[in-house]
Design a protein around this motif. Structure first.
Motif, PDB file in Angstrom:
ATOM      1  N   GLN A   1      49.931 -10.947  -0.739  1.00  0.00           N
ATOM      2  CA  GLN A   1      49.285 -10.881  -2.057  1.00  0.00           C
ATOM      3  C   GLN A   1      48.182 -11.904  -2.223  1.00  0.00           C
ATOM      4  OE1 GLN A   1      50.094  -8.324  -4.011  1.00  0.00           O
ATOM      5  NE2 GLN A   1      51.476  -7.771  -2.323  1.00  0.00           N
ATOM      6  N   ARG A   2      47.979 -12.759  -1.224  1.00  0.00           N
ATOM      7  CA  ARG A   2      46.894 -13.743  -1.321  1.00  0.00           C
ATOM      8  C   ARG A   2      45.555 -13.026  -1.248  1.00  0.00           C
ATOM      9  NH1 ARG A   2      46.233 -17.742   2.599  1.00  0.00           N
ATOM     10  NH2 ARG A   2      45.529 -19.190   1.006  1.00  0.00           N
TER      11      ARG A   2
ATOM     12  N   PHE B   1      52.741 -13.505   2.347  1.00  0.00           N
ATOM     13  CA  PHE B   1      51.316 -13.839   2.224  1.00  0.00           C
ATOM     14  C   PHE B   1      50.428 -12.655   1.863  1.00  0.00           C
ATOM     15  CE2 PHE B   1      52.995 -16.603   5.786  1.00  0.00           C
ATOM     16  CZ  PHE B   1      53.194 -17.723   4.988  1.00  0.00           C
TER      17      PHE B   1
ATOM     18  N   GLN C   1      44.463 -11.878   5.708  1.00  0.00           N
ATOM     19  CA  GLN C   1      45.183 -13.027   6.242  1.00  0.00           C
ATOM     20  C   GLN C   1      45.556 -12.761   7.708  1.00  0.00           C
ATOM     21  OE1 GLN C   1      45.716 -15.598   3.944  1.00  0.00           O
ATOM     22  NE2 GLN C   1      44.595 -14.232   2.581  1.00  0.00           N
TER      23      GLN C   1
ATOM     24  N   LEU D   1      51.486 -23.520   1.567  1.00  0.00           N
ATOM     25  CA  LEU D   1      51.907 -22.395   0.729  1.00  0.00           C
ATOM     26  C   LEU D   1      53.415 -22.414   0.496  1.00  0.00           C
ATOM     27  CD1 LEU D   1      49.733 -19.643   2.441  1.00  0.00           C
ATOM     28  CD2 LEU D   1      49.165 -21.014   0.428  1.00  0.00           C
TER      29      LEU D   1
END
Length: 380
Positions: free
Chosen positions: A168-169, A166, A173, A335
């Motif tokens: 690179q979202r 996660f 986060q 996701l």
């Protein structure tokens, strides 16, 4: 699927049995040449009642014989092998198509601070040699002790995988795992900042133990029994006095601290069983919320991805939402990673890291003196 080539994904199986002792989760994960993991398929094998009882006994026994340990380890390994064989059969794969299995093993005791002045240790029952023999696959195992040797807590290890999944979202986060114990991961928006992660305290471990004391079965389905009770503020206050809740990270914990006897020593004797269950859910929600306040959040309305078995406990999720109203609670299934499979996926990814000579720990999370390549390799 075909056997992987350098330009195509490699296939790994991650095996996880957490502190809830409910079964073996097996996740088939494809990892691309750029190291991006993708969940392909899953299989779950329930822990046989006799093995569940043996493991639970070992987790709390003041002493155990080598014969007891060997018996439980052998039985555990054979359930792991069954999970792998089930997954291979369902996906019509052969062992040669699997690059490696990543096996976490079953934690029996976790003492990163040592015991009564002794050395730090963490013990996972596992027999990777037998698992390689039974499955015909290369096995990577014993992930935790390398981090421990480098001065780390050896836990939690999942935050490194959370970063791979996660990180690179857009935006920062938060990832919350609600297994037997709860752990938080903060993934900063700025790549140069370090990831933060730590255990916040018990999640399912006390809820399951208290339920099993009063009813047949292993868990409070959907939190229905807890929802029938009322939160006891006095009991909650006594539970929250436990020093662990006030320690700064890095920190990790286990059944050595939080168990049924620990709970019972805090009871006045006037509580109803369902009120205790409701208060235990509140303990998890409050301790997670306290953990969030220890994170360097820059966005008050950040997304919180909730995974683990506790994500299916409607009452617990309701209490979390009440204490974390500033956050947006999301399912990681949106996701491509359903709640139940992130931890198993983590050990597939850790096997990949080991075979490629890449670190599997995050020193900012575990407190280790530096990045370390984790695990040993056992060829079939």
């Amino acid at each position: 699927m075909k056997t992987s080539h350098p330009s195509s994904p490699a296939y790994y199986i991650g095996l996880m049995s957490g502190t809830s002792l409910d079964g073996i989760d097996a996740a088939l994960v494809a990892i691309a040449p750029d190291h991006t993991p993708q969940l392909l398929a899953t299989a779950a094998i329930a822990m046989p009642d006799t093995l569940h009882e043996k493991l639970l006994h070992l987790c709390h026994a003041p002493s155990a014989s080598f014969a007891e340990l060997a018996d439980a380890e052998d039985a555990f390994c054979r359930v792991q092998a069954k999970a792998v064989q089930t997954l291979l059969a369902e996906q019509k794969l052969t062992p040669k198509q699997i690059t490696a299995i990543g096996s976490h093993g079953q934690t029996i005791e976790h003492a990163p601070q040592g015991h009564q002045g002794g050395p730090a240790y963490t013990l996972q029952l596992d027999n990777p040699s037998l698992l390689a023999e039974l499955t015909g696959c290369t096995v990577v195992a014993d992930f935790r002790r390398r981090d421990l040797a480098a001065g780390g807590q050896a836990a939690p290890l999942a935050p490194a995988f959370h970063q791979a999944l996660f990180g690179q979202r857009p935006g920062e986060q938060l990832v919350l795992n609600l297994g037997g114990f709860a752990n938080l991961t903060w993934l900063p928006q700025e790549q140069e900042r370090t990831v933060v992660g730590f255990d916040t305290g018990p999640a399912n471990v006390l809820l399951d133990a208290w339920f099993a004391k009063h009813y047949p079965g292993r868990f409070d389905d959907n939190g229905a029994w807890a929802a029938s009770g009322h939160i006891d503020p006095a009991l909650l206050a006594r539970l929250l006095k436990e020093p662990f809740f006030h320690q700064p990270p890095p920190r990790s914990t286990g059944r050595e601290l939080f168990h049924l006897a620990w709970l019972e020593q805090h009871l006045s004797g006037n509580e109803t069983p369902q009120d205790v269950q409701a208060t235990l859910a509140e303990l998890t929600a409050v301790s997670v919320a306290q953990g969030v306040t220890q994170l360097p959040l820059s966005q008050p309305s950040a997304a919180l991805l909730v995974c683990g078995g506790g994500a299916h406990n409607a009452y617990l999720m309701e209490r979390l939402a009440a204490h974390l109203s500033q956050l947006t609670l999301l399912s990681p299934a949106t996701l491509g990673w359903p709640e139940d499979w992130i931890e198993a996926g983590a050990f597939a990814w850790l096997a990949h890291q080991r075979l490629h000579g890449l670190p599997g720990n995050l020193p900012s999370v575990t407190g280790a003196s530096g990045p370390r390549v984790l695990g040993g390799i056992y060829a079939p």
